[in-house]
Design a protein around this motif. Sequence first.
Motif, PDB file in Angstrom:
ATOM      1  N   ALA A 105       0.833  -1.209   0.000  1.00 52.47           N
ATOM      2  CA  ALA A 105       0.000   0.000   0.000  1.00 52.47           C
ATOM      3  C   ALA A 105       0.865   1.255   0.000  1.00 52.47           C
ATOM      4  N   LEU A 106       1.928   1.240   0.793  1.00 48.89           N
ATOM      5  CA  LEU A 106       2.839   2.382   0.855  1.00 48.89           C
ATOM      6  C   LEU A 106       3.542   2.601  -0.485  1.00 48.89           C
ATOM      7  N   ALA A 107       3.978   1.518  -1.105  1.00 49.81           N
ATOM      8  CA  ALA A 107       4.662   1.615  -2.401  1.00 49.81           C
ATOM      9  C   ALA A 107       3.730   2.172  -3.473  1.00 49.81           C
ATOM     10  N   ILE A 108       2.516   1.663  -3.532  1.00 49.37           N
ATOM     11  CA  ILE A 108       1.575   2.095  -4.565  1.00 49.37           C
ATOM     12  C   ILE A 108       1.113   3.529  -4.323  1.00 49.37           C
ATOM     13  N   ALA A 109       1.013   3.930  -3.073  1.00 52.17           N
ATOM     14  CA  ALA A 109       0.585   5.293  -2.749  1.00 52.17           C
ATOM     15  C   ALA A 109       1.537   6.340  -3.320  1.00 52.17           C
ATOM     16  N   GLY A 110       2.766   5.955  -3.607  1.00 50.18           N
ATOM     17  CA  GLY A 110       3.740   6.882  -4.158  1.00 50.18           C
ATOM     18  C   GLY A 110       3.575   7.178  -5.637  1.00 50.18           C
ATOM     19  N   PHE A 111       2.610   6.545  -6.282  1.00 50.02           N
ATOM     20  CA  PHE A 111       2.384   6.744  -7.705  1.00 50.02           C
ATOM     21  C   PHE A 111       1.133   7.572  -7.945  1.00 50.02           C
ATOM     22  N   ASP A 112       1.272   8.618  -8.749  1.00 52.73           N
ATOM     23  CA  ASP A 112       0.113   9.405  -9.167  1.00 52.73           C
ATOM     24  C   ASP A 112      -0.646   8.633 -10.231  1.00 52.73           C
ATOM     25  N   GLY A 113      -1.937   8.820 -10.268  1.00 53.07           N
ATOM     26  CA  GLY A 113      -2.734   8.249 -11.343  1.00 53.07           C
ATOM     27  C   GLY A 113      -3.201   6.830 -11.125  1.00 53.07           C
ATOM     28  N   VAL A 114      -3.028   6.278  -9.915  1.00 48.03           N
ATOM     29  CA  VAL A 114      -3.546   4.945  -9.623  1.00 48.03           C
ATOM     30  C   VAL A 114      -4.984   5.106  -9.140  1.00 48.03           C
ATOM     31  N   SER A 115      -5.929   4.512  -9.872  1.00 50.98           N
ATOM     32  CA  SER A 115      -7.335   4.664  -9.497  1.00 50.98           C
ATOM     33  C   SER A 115      -7.813   3.537  -8.592  1.00 50.98           C
ATOM     34  N   GLU A 116      -7.193   2.380  -8.706  1.00 48.99           N
ATOM     35  CA  GLU A 116      -7.542   1.260  -7.825  1.00 48.99           C
ATOM     36  C   GLU A 116      -6.446   0.209  -7.863  1.00 48.99           C
ATOM     37  N   TRP A 117      -6.405  -0.591  -6.802  1.00 49.26           N
ATOM     38  CA  TRP A 117      -5.474  -1.710  -6.759  1.00 49.26           C
ATOM     39  C   TRP A 117      -6.010  -2.738  -5.771  1.00 49.26           C
ATOM     40  N   SER A 118      -5.553  -3.978  -5.940  1.00 49.85           N
ATOM     41  CA  SER A 118      -5.964  -5.045  -5.031  1.00 49.85           C
ATOM     42  C   SER A 118      -4.877  -6.115  -4.991  1.00 49.85           C
ATOM     43  N   ILE A 119      -4.929  -6.911  -3.932  1.00 51.45           N
ATOM     44  CA  ILE A 119      -4.025  -8.052  -3.794  1.00 51.45           C
ATOM     45  C   ILE A 119      -4.886  -9.290  -3.603  1.00 51.45           C
ATOM     46  N   ASP A 120      -4.612 -10.322  -4.373  1.00 54.64           N
ATOM     47  CA  ASP A 120      -5.309 -11.601  -4.216  1.00 54.64           C
ATOM     48  C   ASP A 120      -4.407 -12.523  -3.397  1.00 54.64           C
ATOM     49  N   LEU A 121      -4.600 -12.524  -2.080  1.00 49.19           N
ATOM     50  CA  LEU A 121      -3.765 -13.331  -1.196  1.00 49.19           C
ATOM     51  C   LEU A 121      -4.085 -14.817  -1.287  1.00 49.19           C
ATOM     52  N   ILE A 140      -0.938  -8.796  -7.434  1.00 45.88           N
ATOM     53  CA  ILE A 140      -1.361  -7.412  -7.274  1.00 45.88           C
ATOM     54  C   ILE A 140      -1.910  -6.965  -8.624  1.00 45.88           C
ATOM     55  N   ARG A 141      -3.081  -6.342  -8.604  1.00 44.30           N
ATOM     56  CA  ARG A 141      -3.699  -5.792  -9.817  1.00 44.30           C
ATOM     57  C   ARG A 141      -3.812  -4.290  -9.609  1.00 44.30           C
ATOM     58  N   ILE A 142      -3.232  -3.526 -10.536  1.00 42.65           N
ATOM     59  CA  ILE A 142      -3.206  -2.071 -10.424  1.00 42.65           C
ATOM     60  C   ILE A 142      -3.825  -1.456 -11.675  1.00 42.65           C
ATOM     61  N   VAL A 143      -4.727  -0.502 -11.478  1.00 39.55           N
ATOM     62  CA  VAL A 143      -5.300   0.264 -12.574  1.00 39.55           C
ATOM     63  C   VAL A 143      -4.734   1.676 -12.463  1.00 39.55           C
ATOM     64  N   SER A 144      -4.104   2.134 -13.540  1.00 41.37           N
ATOM     65  CA  SER A 144      -3.444   3.443 -13.510  1.00 41.37           C
ATOM     66  C   SER A 144      -3.526   4.123 -14.878  1.00 41.37           C
ATOM     67  N   VAL A 145      -3.166   5.401 -14.888  1.00 38.55           N
ATOM     68  CA  VAL A 145      -3.243   6.170 -16.135  1.00 38.55           C
ATOM     69  C   VAL A 145      -1.998   6.009 -17.001  1.00 38.55           C
ATOM     70  N   ARG A 146      -0.972   5.352 -16.458  1.00 35.68           N
ATOM     71  CA  ARG A 146       0.229   5.070 -17.249  1.00 35.68           C
ATOM     72  C   ARG A 146       0.809   3.735 -16.802  1.00 35.68           C
ATOM     73  N   ASP A 147       1.695   3.199 -17.593  1.00 31.22           N
ATOM     74  CA  ASP A 147       2.331   1.930 -17.271  1.00 31.22           C
ATOM     75  C   ASP A 147       3.370   2.151 -16.164  1.00 31.22           C
ATOM     76  N   ILE A 148       3.072   1.661 -14.963  1.00 31.38           N
ATOM     77  CA  ILE A 148       3.987   1.812 -13.829  1.00 31.38           C
ATOM     78  C   ILE A 148       4.601   0.480 -13.421  1.00 31.38           C
ATOM     79  N   SER A 149       4.482  -0.528 -14.257  1.00 26.74           N
ATOM     80  CA  SER A 149       4.875  -1.894 -13.889  1.00 26.74           C
ATOM     81  C   SER A 149       6.328  -2.003 -13.416  1.00 26.74           C
ATOM     82  N   SER A 150       7.262  -1.531 -14.195  1.00 28.66           N
ATOM     83  CA  SER A 150       8.678  -1.649 -13.827  1.00 28.66           C
ATOM     84  C   SER A 150       9.004  -0.826 -12.592  1.00 28.66           C
ATOM     85  N   GLU A 151       8.496   0.413 -12.567  1.00 27.46           N
ATOM     86  CA  GLU A 151       8.744   1.289 -11.419  1.00 27.46           C
ATOM     87  C   GLU A 151       8.167   0.691 -10.139  1.00 27.46           C
TER      88      GLU A 151
END
Length: 81
Positions: free
Chosen positions: A22-38, A45-56
């Motif tokens: 949660a802390l790591a993802i919070a550092g990215f602008d443009g993330v509209s939602e995310w989830s973890i399937d434990l 982790i599934r992330i929806v964002s306005v740009r490709d942030i996969s590598s970062e």
Amino acid sequence: MATYITIISTVLENASDKSLVALAIAGFDGVSEWSIDLEDIDKVIRIVSVRDISSECCEKLALFGIKATVMQVFDDRYHLM
């Protein structure tokens, strides 16, 4: 505006790792939602964002000691990137 869906496989060891994600993802602008399937074996982790942030995102998770590998990235038309 384009939307990217990023699917990341992780190695999460305990419940506090979820807070680190949660802390790591919070550092990215443009993330509209995310989830973890434990329940998934890959602790996905599934992330929806306005740009490709996969590598970062994987790099940032590594800084927190979480192993992460990009499985797939899709654009808003569900084209595999």
